[in-house]
Design a protein around this motif. Structure first.
Motif, PDB file in Angstrom:
ATOM      1  N   ILE A  30       0.806  -1.237   0.000  1.00 23.90           N
ATOM      2  CA  ILE A  30       0.000   0.000   0.000  1.00 23.90           C
ATOM      3  C   ILE A  30       0.837   1.285   0.000  1.00 23.90           C
ATOM      4  CG2 ILE A  30      -2.067  -1.035   1.067  1.00 23.90           C
ATOM      5  CD1 ILE A  30      -1.113   0.283   3.733  1.00 23.90           C
ATOM      6  N   LEU A  31       2.161   1.139   0.106  1.00 19.04           N
ATOM      7  CA  LEU A  31       2.990   2.361   0.140  1.00 19.04           C
ATOM      8  C   LEU A  31       2.793   3.246  -1.099  1.00 19.04           C
ATOM      9  CD1 LEU A  31       6.442   1.404   1.779  1.00 19.04           C
ATOM     10  CD2 LEU A  31       4.666   2.902   2.685  1.00 19.04           C
ATOM     11  N   PRO A  32       2.734   2.673  -2.332  1.00 15.30           N
ATOM     12  CA  PRO A  32       2.526   3.552  -3.492  1.00 15.30           C
ATOM     13  C   PRO A  32       1.216   4.340  -3.386  1.00 15.30           C
ATOM     14  CG  PRO A  32       3.297   1.398  -4.205  1.00 15.30           C
ATOM     15  CD  PRO A  32       2.992   1.282  -2.741  1.00 15.30           C
ATOM     16  N   ARG A  33       0.169   3.691  -2.850  1.00 13.85           N
ATOM     17  CA  ARG A  33      -1.116   4.379  -2.693  1.00 13.85           C
ATOM     18  C   ARG A  33      -1.011   5.499  -1.655  1.00 13.85           C
ATOM     19  NH1 ARG A  33      -5.230   0.788  -0.371  1.00 13.85           N
ATOM     20  NH2 ARG A  33      -3.981  -0.835  -1.332  1.00 13.85           N
ATOM     21  N   ILE A  34      -0.302   5.243  -0.570  1.00 12.24           N
ATOM     22  CA  ILE A  34      -0.153   6.271   0.472  1.00 12.24           C
ATOM     23  C   ILE A  34       0.607   7.472  -0.101  1.00 12.24           C
ATOM     24  CG2 ILE A  34       0.958   6.793   2.693  1.00 12.24           C
ATOM     25  CD1 ILE A  34       0.417   3.915   3.558  1.00 12.24           C
ATOM     26  N   ARG A  35       1.618   7.154  -0.929  1.00 12.06           N
ATOM     27  CA  ARG A  35       2.430   8.239  -1.500  1.00 12.06           C
ATOM     28  C   ARG A  35       1.624   9.155  -2.404  1.00 12.06           C
ATOM     29  NH1 ARG A  35       4.757   8.834  -6.135  1.00 12.06           N
ATOM     30  NH2 ARG A  35       4.403   6.671  -6.766  1.00 12.06           N
ATOM     31  N   THR A  36       0.689   8.569  -3.153  1.00 14.50           N
ATOM     32  CA  THR A  36      -0.035   9.379  -4.131  1.00 14.50           C
ATOM     33  C   THR A  36      -1.372   9.883  -3.587  1.00 14.50           C
ATOM     34  OG1 THR A  36      -0.896   7.301  -5.028  1.00 14.50           O
ATOM     35  CG2 THR A  36       0.961   8.286  -6.179  1.00 14.50           C
ATOM     36  N   PRO A  48       7.544  12.144   4.654  1.00 12.57           N
ATOM     37  CA  PRO A  48       8.604  12.623   3.744  1.00 12.57           C
ATOM     38  C   PRO A  48       9.905  11.840   3.881  1.00 12.57           C
ATOM     39  CG  PRO A  48       7.492  14.474   4.795  1.00 12.57           C
ATOM     40  CD  PRO A  48       6.960  13.242   5.453  1.00 12.57           C
ATOM     41  N   ARG A  49      10.212  11.377   5.074  1.00 19.47           N
ATOM     42  CA  ARG A  49      11.473  10.640   5.263  1.00 19.47           C
ATOM     43  C   ARG A  49      11.351   9.173   4.861  1.00 19.47           C
ATOM     44  NH1 ARG A  49      16.012  12.107   8.514  1.00 19.47           N
ATOM     45  NH2 ARG A  49      16.065  14.350   8.670  1.00 19.47           N
ATOM     46  N   ILE A  50      10.141   8.738   4.597  1.00 18.50           N
ATOM     47  CA  ILE A  50      10.004   7.379   4.063  1.00 18.50           C
ATOM     48  C   ILE A  50      10.149   7.416   2.550  1.00 18.50           C
ATOM     49  CG2 ILE A  50       8.346   5.499   3.684  1.00 18.50           C
ATOM     50  CD1 ILE A  50       7.476   5.744   6.506  1.00 18.50           C
ATOM     51  N   PHE A  51       9.529   8.424   1.935  1.00 24.49           N
ATOM     52  CA  PHE A  51       9.509   8.427   0.470  1.00 24.49           C
ATOM     53  C   PHE A  51      10.673   9.191  -0.160  1.00 24.49           C
ATOM     54  CE2 PHE A  51       4.997   7.664   1.553  1.00 24.49           C
ATOM     55  CZ  PHE A  51       4.917   6.400   0.985  1.00 24.49           C
ATOM     56  N   GLY A  52      11.353  10.069   0.601  1.00 27.53           N
ATOM     57  CA  GLY A  52      12.464  10.828   0.038  1.00 27.53           C
ATOM     58  C   GLY A  52      11.985  11.742  -1.081  1.00 27.53           C
ATOM     59  N   GLU A  53      12.958  12.154  -1.939  1.00 25.40           N
ATOM     60  CA  GLU A  53      12.581  13.140  -2.960  1.00 25.40           C
ATOM     61  C   GLU A  53      11.920  12.527  -4.179  1.00 25.40           C
ATOM     62  OE1 GLU A  53      15.941  15.644  -3.555  1.00 25.40           O
ATOM     63  OE2 GLU A  53      15.591  16.541  -1.565  1.00 25.40           O
ATOM     64  N   ASP A  54      12.384  11.348  -4.596  1.00 26.68           N
ATOM     65  CA  ASP A  54      11.681  10.737  -5.736  1.00 26.68           C
ATOM     66  C   ASP A  54      11.115   9.378  -5.355  1.00 26.68           C
ATOM     67  OD1 ASP A  54      14.453  11.874  -7.378  1.00 26.68           O
ATOM     68  OD2 ASP A  54      14.615  10.161  -6.030  1.00 26.68           O
ATOM     69  N   GLU A  87       8.519   7.938  -6.269  1.00 23.48           N
ATOM     70  CA  GLU A  87       7.900   7.091  -7.307  1.00 23.48           C
ATOM     71  C   GLU A  87       8.884   6.026  -7.799  1.00 23.48           C
ATOM     72  OE1 GLU A  87       8.398  10.287  -7.616  1.00 23.48           O
ATOM     73  OE2 GLU A  87       9.595  10.637  -9.412  1.00 23.48           O
ATOM     74  N   LYS A  88      10.193   6.303  -7.646  1.00 24.65           N
ATOM     75  CA  LYS A  88      11.193   5.317  -8.087  1.00 24.65           C
ATOM     76  C   LYS A  88      11.128   4.035  -7.261  1.00 24.65           C
ATOM     77  CE  LYS A  88      14.679   8.310 -10.056  1.00 24.65           C
ATOM     78  NZ  LYS A  88      15.906   9.018  -9.752  1.00 24.65           N
ATOM     79  N   LEU A  89      10.510   4.142  -6.068  1.00 29.37           N
ATOM     80  CA  LEU A  89      10.425   2.957  -5.205  1.00 29.37           C
ATOM     81  C   LEU A  89       9.398   1.946  -5.711  1.00 29.37           C
ATOM     82  CD1 LEU A  89      10.248   4.657  -1.691  1.00 29.37           C
ATOM     83  CD2 LEU A  89      12.129   3.283  -2.578  1.00 29.37           C
ATOM     84  N   ASP A  90       8.396   2.443  -6.408  1.00 29.30           N
ATOM     85  CA  ASP A  90       7.239   1.590  -6.743  1.00 29.30           C
ATOM     86  C   ASP A  90       7.615   0.248  -7.385  1.00 29.30           C
ATOM     87  OD1 ASP A  90       5.867   3.637  -5.672  1.00 29.30           O
ATOM     88  OD2 ASP A  90       4.741   4.179  -7.465  1.00 29.30           O
ATOM     89  N   PRO A  91       8.462   0.250  -8.443  1.00 32.07           N
ATOM     90  CA  PRO A  91       8.782  -1.052  -9.042  1.00 32.07           C
ATOM     91  C   PRO A  91       9.491  -2.003  -8.082  1.00 32.07           C
ATOM     92  CG  PRO A  91       9.943   0.742 -10.178  1.00 32.07           C
ATOM     93  CD  PRO A  91       9.046   1.370  -9.176  1.00 32.07           C
ATOM     94  N   TRP A 113      13.055   5.598   6.102  1.00 28.80           N
ATOM     95  CA  TRP A 113      12.517   4.269   5.788  1.00 28.80           C
ATOM     96  C   TRP A 113      11.871   3.608   7.019  1.00 28.80           C
ATOM     97  CZ3 TRP A 113      10.420   2.994   1.734  1.00 28.80           C
ATOM     98  CH2 TRP A 113      10.333   1.680   1.253  1.00 28.80           C
ATOM     99  N   ASP A 114      12.170   2.321   7.305  1.00 32.12           N
ATOM    100  CA  ASP A 114      11.468   1.637   8.404  1.00 32.12           C
ATOM    101  C   ASP A 114      11.781   2.230   9.777  1.00 32.12           C
ATOM    102  OD1 ASP A 114      14.139   0.589   8.244  1.00 32.12           O
ATOM    103  OD2 ASP A 114      13.524  -1.048   9.549  1.00 32.12           O
ATOM    104  N   GLN A 115      12.890   2.992   9.863  1.00 32.75           N
ATOM    105  CA  GLN A 115      13.251   3.576  11.167  1.00 32.75           C
ATOM    106  C   GLN A 115      12.147   4.509  11.664  1.00 32.75           C
ATOM    107  OE1 GLN A 115      16.947   5.478  10.059  1.00 32.75           O
ATOM    108  NE2 GLN A 115      17.759   3.527   9.315  1.00 32.75           N
ATOM    109  N   MET A 116      11.413   5.146  10.715  1.00 30.66           N
ATOM    110  CA  MET A 116      10.332   6.058  11.123  1.00 30.66           C
ATOM    111  C   MET A 116       9.248   5.294  11.879  1.00 30.66           C
ATOM    112  SD  MET A 116      11.901   8.458   9.718  1.00 30.66           S
ATOM    113  CE  MET A 116      10.921   9.817  10.294  1.00 30.66           C
ATOM    114  N   LEU A 117       8.955   4.089  11.405  1.00 32.76           N
ATOM    115  CA  LEU A 117       7.914   3.270  12.042  1.00 32.76           C
ATOM    116  C   LEU A 117       8.421   2.697  13.373  1.00 32.76           C
ATOM    117  CD1 LEU A 117       5.023   1.941  11.476  1.00 32.76           C
ATOM    118  CD2 LEU A 117       6.355  -0.113  11.053  1.00 32.76           C
TER     119      LEU A 117
END
Ligand code: UDP
Length: 452
Positions: free
Chosen positions: A147-153, A180-186, A188-192, A373-377
């Protein structure tokens, strides 16, 4: 829990990061104690030291990285190195595994590798070898991958000040300010990558967590529903075997002698793990915060931690003099030994999952300074769910650090936090003892591997 050899071999393949190598080699020890023979395939980059593990067979494969990439890149670029290795290592890994399966005299039951490897499921399938996935993240975090891509968008980002404290409904106990610290600046590159990890985990023969029912029962049940594979939460791995033998850096043992001369529970231990980087001004704020707190401290400043600096040369003489009165700075510590030392009373941490678990198991309350990343959680669980730590909320400012250190180490609020931490420590401790939930999971995992 040492058992007789069962004539079955397991192949392990760690992701080449300290926080992933430690658990994989600890898992190797756990499986070996259950009677399995162990072969570890590893990249040249961050390869473990074979001589520290005489009971295992090690096979190195090329990773296509140049010397300058390995030696000169800041650790903040480690993710881009991993992306490259995930492409470069596929063919060498396939060849190595194929050869091993042809030549091995014992039955090879399965491959166990890190969820961060993107090609291993396909390679294992093509060779008819079952694959088990090791998650070095908390189950709650891996469960969010689909669900991370959905949360991002969804429109949470960018996060305004007025919304920062709001919960992320799809991903409790995360707050919007963590995103913001989970997704960083780009992001969308994480999705694939996330898609591939979800897909390959679902095609695997099982999922292993360094976690336990006592820490995240519901999430573990959910992992089983999401990934539709057997789930084994076998506890904090270091409760069975220390991570020291897989350290990639030389551990400075002098800090243990220094701790021997400190009073019980008086020292705040400070370490941000093997990957996080901080800026020069953040480094100086931490230094002043520690100095002004007047508490004894043991501070790990990893060479390369501070962007643009070799080590601690940015500290002025005045600051060094002030720091030396109360503290000790080292390049790398034997962390488990440090956290277990009677003199350590608090841990200012980046909340990597290993560090968080190691702190819980030793009953050391935390000050949370997650990097991403996971450190935030993990940090949210520590501060808001288990309530065994104080969250700095990203404020790397001397006053905030001084305040948090004093609150945890000398004020009554710190006593309450310590009390809750002792309860959590006992619960998790019971899970790895004979009859506990993690202990039983090891037996289930052993039977599962034997049945493959
Ligand atoms: N560690 C250590 N000495 C240090 C700092 C860290 O041995 O000075 C170990 C620590 O015990 C843990 C690992 O390095 O096992 C770090 O893993 P973690 O998941 O906490 O963080 P990462 O380095 O992956 O960000």
């Amino acid at each position: 829990m040492e058992k007789k050899k069962n004539g079955v071999r397991v192949i392990l393949f760690p992701l080449p990061l300290q926080g992933c190598i430690n658990p994989m080699l600890q898992l190797a020890n756990i499986l070996h104690s259950q009677g399995f023979s162990i072969t570890v395939i590893h990249t040249r980059f961050n390869g473990p030291k074979a001589s520290n593990h005489p009971l295992f067979t090690f096979l190195e494969i090329p990773d296509g990285l140049s010397e300058s990439q390995i030696n000169d890149e800041p650790t903040s670029n480690v993710m881009s190195l991993l992306a490259q290795i995930n492409v470069n290592a596929e063919s060498p890994f396939r060849e190595c595994l194929q050869k091993l399966l042809l030549e091995e005299s014992e039955k090879v039951s399965c491959l166990v590798d890190d969820c961060g490897w993107l090609f291993t499921q396909s390679v294992a399938e093509s060779l008819n070898l079952p694959r088990l996935v090791l998650s070095t993240f908390k189950a709650t975090f891996l469960n969010a991958y689909p669900i991370l891509p959905r949360i991002r968008t969804k429109g949470y980002l960018p996060v305004s000040d007025s919304e920062a404290e709001d919960s992320v409904l799809e991903f409790p106990p995360l707050l919007k300010r963590d995103l913001p610290r989970i997704f960083g600046e780009d992001g969308e590159k994480l999705d694939p990558f996330l898609d591939t990890i979800v897909d390959t985990t679902m095609r695997s023969s099982g999922l292993i967590f360094m976690s336990c029912q006592e820490l995240e029962k519901d999430s573990l049940t959910l992992s089983n529903e999401i990934f539709k594979v057997p789930v084994f939460a076998i506890g904090p791995f270091h409760s069975y075997f220390s991570a020291s033998s897989s350290s990639l850096f030389r551990q400075d043992e002098t800090c243990i002698h220094w701790l021997d001369n400190q009073e019980d529970k008086s020292v705040i231990y400070v370490s941000l793990g093997s990957v996080v980087n901080i800026t020069e001004s953040e480094f100086l704020e931490i230094a002043w915060g520690l100095s002004n707190s007047k508490q004894p401290f043991l501070w790990v400043v990893r060479p390369g931690l501070v962007l643009g600096a070799e080590w601690i040369e940015l500290l002025t003489e005045e600051l060094v003099r002030s720091l030396e009165k109360k503290g000790k700075i080292v390049k790398w510590s034997p962390q488990q030994e440090v956290l277990a030392h009677r003199a350590v009373g608090g841990f200012l941490t980046h909340n990597g999952w290993n560090s968080t678990l190691e702190s819980i198991c030793e009953g050391v309350p935390m000050i949370c300074l997650p990097g991403g990343w996971d450190q935030m959680l993990n940090a949210r669980f520590v501060s808001d769910v288990w309530r065994v730590g104080i969250h700095l909320e990203g404020k790397i400012e001397r006053k905030e650090i001084e305040k948090a250190v004093r609150m945890l180490m000398v004020e009554s609020e710190g006593e309450k936090i310590r009390g809750r931490m002792n309860v959590l420590k006992d619960e998790v401790g019971r899970s790895v003892k004979d009859g506990g939930s993690s202990f039983r999971s090891i037996a289930a995992l052993t039977n599962h591997i034997l049945s493959l």
